[in-house]
Design an enzyme around this catalytic site. Sequence first.
Site, PDB file in Angstrom:
ATOM      1  N   GLN A  41      -5.993 -11.346 -21.254  1.00 24.67           N
ATOM      2  CA  GLN A  41      -6.328 -11.836 -22.587  1.00 24.67           C
ATOM      3  C   GLN A  41      -5.057 -12.357 -23.266  1.00 24.67           C
ATOM      4  OE1 GLN A  41      -6.623  -9.621 -26.621  1.00 24.67           O
ATOM      5  NE2 GLN A  41      -8.505  -9.132 -25.563  1.00 24.67           N
ATOM      6  N   HIS A  71      -3.041 -13.845 -26.888  1.00 29.78           N
ATOM      7  CA  HIS A  71      -2.940 -14.066 -28.329  1.00 29.78           C
ATOM      8  C   HIS A  71      -2.639 -15.548 -28.566  1.00 29.78           C
ATOM      9  CE1 HIS A  71      -1.671  -9.645 -29.343  1.00 29.78           C
ATOM     10  NE2 HIS A  71      -2.966  -9.775 -29.104  1.00 29.78           N
ATOM     11  N   GLU A  79      -7.513 -14.475 -28.376  1.00 29.16           N
ATOM     12  CA  GLU A  79      -7.680 -13.808 -29.673  1.00 29.16           C
ATOM     13  C   GLU A  79      -6.719 -14.421 -30.676  1.00 29.16           C
ATOM     14  OE1 GLU A  79      -7.383  -9.293 -31.623  1.00 29.16           O
ATOM     15  OE2 GLU A  79      -6.476  -9.724 -29.659  1.00 29.16           O
ATOM     16  N   GLU A  91     -12.988  -6.876 -31.163  1.00 30.01           N
ATOM     17  CA  GLU A  91     -12.387  -5.602 -30.738  1.00 30.01           C
ATOM     18  C   GLU A  91     -11.597  -4.956 -31.873  1.00 30.01           C
ATOM     19  OE1 GLU A  91      -9.843  -6.464 -27.413  1.00 30.01           O
ATOM     20  OE2 GLU A  91      -8.406  -7.603 -28.610  1.00 30.01           O
ATOM     21  N   GLN A 118     -10.307  -1.188 -26.317  1.00 27.23           N
ATOM     22  CA  GLN A 118      -8.947  -1.711 -26.289  1.00 27.23           C
ATOM     23  C   GLN A 118      -8.051  -0.517 -26.570  1.00 27.23           C
ATOM     24  OE1 GLN A 118      -6.395  -5.174 -28.589  1.00 27.23           O
ATOM     25  NE2 GLN A 118      -7.691  -3.850 -29.803  1.00 27.23           N
ATOM     26  N   ASP A 168      -0.121  -5.157 -25.550  1.00 29.21           N
ATOM     27  CA  ASP A 168      -0.128  -6.236 -26.536  1.00 29.21           C
ATOM     28  C   ASP A 168       0.968  -6.056 -27.574  1.00 29.21           C
ATOM     29  OD1 ASP A 168      -1.159  -4.076 -27.935  1.00 29.21           O
ATOM     30  OD2 ASP A 168      -2.576  -5.291 -29.072  1.00 29.21           O
ATOM     31  N   SER A 188      -3.903  -6.838 -23.669  1.00 27.92           N
ATOM     32  CA  SER A 188      -4.815  -7.043 -24.802  1.00 27.92           C
ATOM     33  C   SER A 188      -3.981  -7.166 -26.067  1.00 27.92           C
ATOM     34  CB  SER A 188      -5.781  -5.871 -24.916  1.00 27.92           C
ATOM     35  OG  SER A 188      -6.654  -6.023 -26.004  1.00 27.92           O
TER      36      SER A 188
END
Length: 755
Positions: free
Chosen positions: A145, A147, A174, A225, A300, A339, A366
Amino acid sequence: MTSTPRWRRFDEWDTRQLRHDLFAAEDVEAGFATFHSPWDPAPSARVENGRVVEIDGKAEKDFDILDAYIAAHHLDPEVIDEAMAMDPVDVARMLVDINVPREKLERLARGMTPAKLVSVVAAMSSLEITFAYSKMRQRRTPGNQAHVTNAKDDPLQLAADAAFAVALGFDEIETTMRVASNSWANAMACAIGAAVGRGGVLFQCSIEEAEELQIGMAGFTSYAETVSVYGTEAAFVDGDDTPWSKAFLTAAYASRGIKARCTSGASAELLMGFHERQSVLYLEARCLCLQRAMGVQGTQNGGIDGAPLTSSMAGGMRELMAENLIAVWLGLECASGNDTRVSESEIRVGAKITPYLMAGSDLICSGFGSIRKYDNTFNPSLFNGEEIEDYLTLQRDFQADGGLTPITESSVEQLRMRAIRAIAAVFEELDLKKVPEEWVQSVAAASGSQETDSFTPGEVTRISEAIRKRGLTALDVVRALSKRGFGEEAENLLFMLRQRISGDYLQTSAILRDGKVVSALNDPNDYQGPGSGYRMSDARWHAVREVRGLQTRATVLERERRHDPTATPWLVAKGEAVKGVDPRDIVIGLSPAFGVELTRTTAGHDLIDVVLALTEGVREGGGTPRLVRMRHTADTSFLGLTAARLSGSGYGIGIQAKGTAVIHRADRLPHMNIELFSNAPVTALEHYRAMGRNAARYAKGEAPEPIVVPVDGQSLAARYHVRVAMLYAIETGLVVADASPLELSMTLGQGGIPT
């Protein structure tokens, strides 16, 4: 005799990036414990007449809201006696035994309390946890995933960066905003960018939960999430929620075809000041049992925002792996943390990602910052745009699938330009904005927002408000793309809207690959393998963890607090604060420890200077400042909201002693502020002055340019979280739940110095 000179090697070590990191000494009283705490309960459970009447030493009559929900919806009475009677080491062996199927282990997990789950994973080494994770993760195919954000909330750059992230192979992207009101524009921009070159990428716009759901219902997003879950009742209530309300929200997402995950992670409760002296792993195990009980498909977790704090503790990175293992053991999709930049040391960063790269994960990061560090509005990720090629090389080095694919320079150039022209065409077709050609060229070539000549945050706000007020949806974007010659992109976006109707990607661990849903149902993880190895002795472990830079409560206070108990107070209470009537009235809500126990921000500004900057700024903006001390909360959002509700103008400022601040309005939801100043360590006095000025201008009905506090991509969390957690514990320790706000006066002597 002459003194022994210092060995220059230590001078050399002092210049390395690792020295920016801080390490927390074990302090159970302050919540600094990873796997074990004397206040962690012993595993136990009792069933009477099919009803769970005891969990981890606590009788039903003493259950808090978490216990009650876990008892009612997580624990399976038919499995409890069998699972709870098993030796934790025996269960740990089963997790790494190639002959024990995942289904059997997931069944046993449904009969285990949080303390029992912790007792099992605590018996495992990092290598065993890694292997067990590779065996227990839900989906066989790893994913990743990204950002996609920028410091200006520039939609042109968002679209270009989203197209790039999609081309790299990220299964999800995201975004979030520097300015909350820009959410609709950010969502539209990323949805368009994600549709360039590939269909089937899940997308989230991270914003306040109610608005996020509205954006999802408009068709721009496909997953969420941000449904936060906490491991103590106090933390849950402080967040203005309960397990039942969170379960209702996840059901609301799913009913609209939006895939949902909860968010939790070690040290969240510690950062909030509600750790109850229990280990971070035990508290996270409670969170994960709650999430399984809620029926949500995934989580998450793995520290998330608290990862730098957990990583500062001895065994912290092992703990982050352990909580991820509990997540997949419970049958949840796991978007494993990674993340947050946990360290300034590139060696520690590389070491942290290695077990996940080896074991695989439903979503390894994430999420991964596909943009520059300074453009990452979530704060820098473990890996960012600067390190993408490092990550791609790691995949090659270890022959491991980390979810990404190398892409040529020419392909990137074409995709970025296509995405920019696509969003420019949509903006023009929908009468939102005509984009100058020089902006297009500027963004196409720029590596980050510091190099672009494009939208300002204030201009984006006006576009975002127009999208929201006009009720524009993803279907409007599809029509605009098609009409302007972007047929492939229109079809890709329409494909995602069709998926919303079918709901197939609501399955556990679902992603979309080549136009098809890949999930734990049609792509179940069938990996197995052995694992055993070296374990450190207690003496060796003690020696390893005694590194330089250990932080204790005493050392932190020595550095952060300069309070002279003999000095005359410069903030004097005048009585209970009342609702103002002056339309120019701007209330500045101070936290409980502000100017009392704590006297300067994490940036080193004396609080008297901060107050002077705020009040002068309010006056410059045409307002009248009023100081009020809040005693019922230390939460920034609630400080600001209470201040706004007390003010005659309906606008207020909330500020903690460590310097975190918000501008708020009385009619808004608690966490839906006007402007947020979360990076206190880099917030200057001029920003506080501008904050006061903007608050007064908002009160007059003006629309001032939002204040952007620039960051250079430094890992503020790794540098400051240890100190911040201890400082915030002082704040929360002074909170009196039913205490009324107090009106304050500021006593100054000659030259503006406090008397």
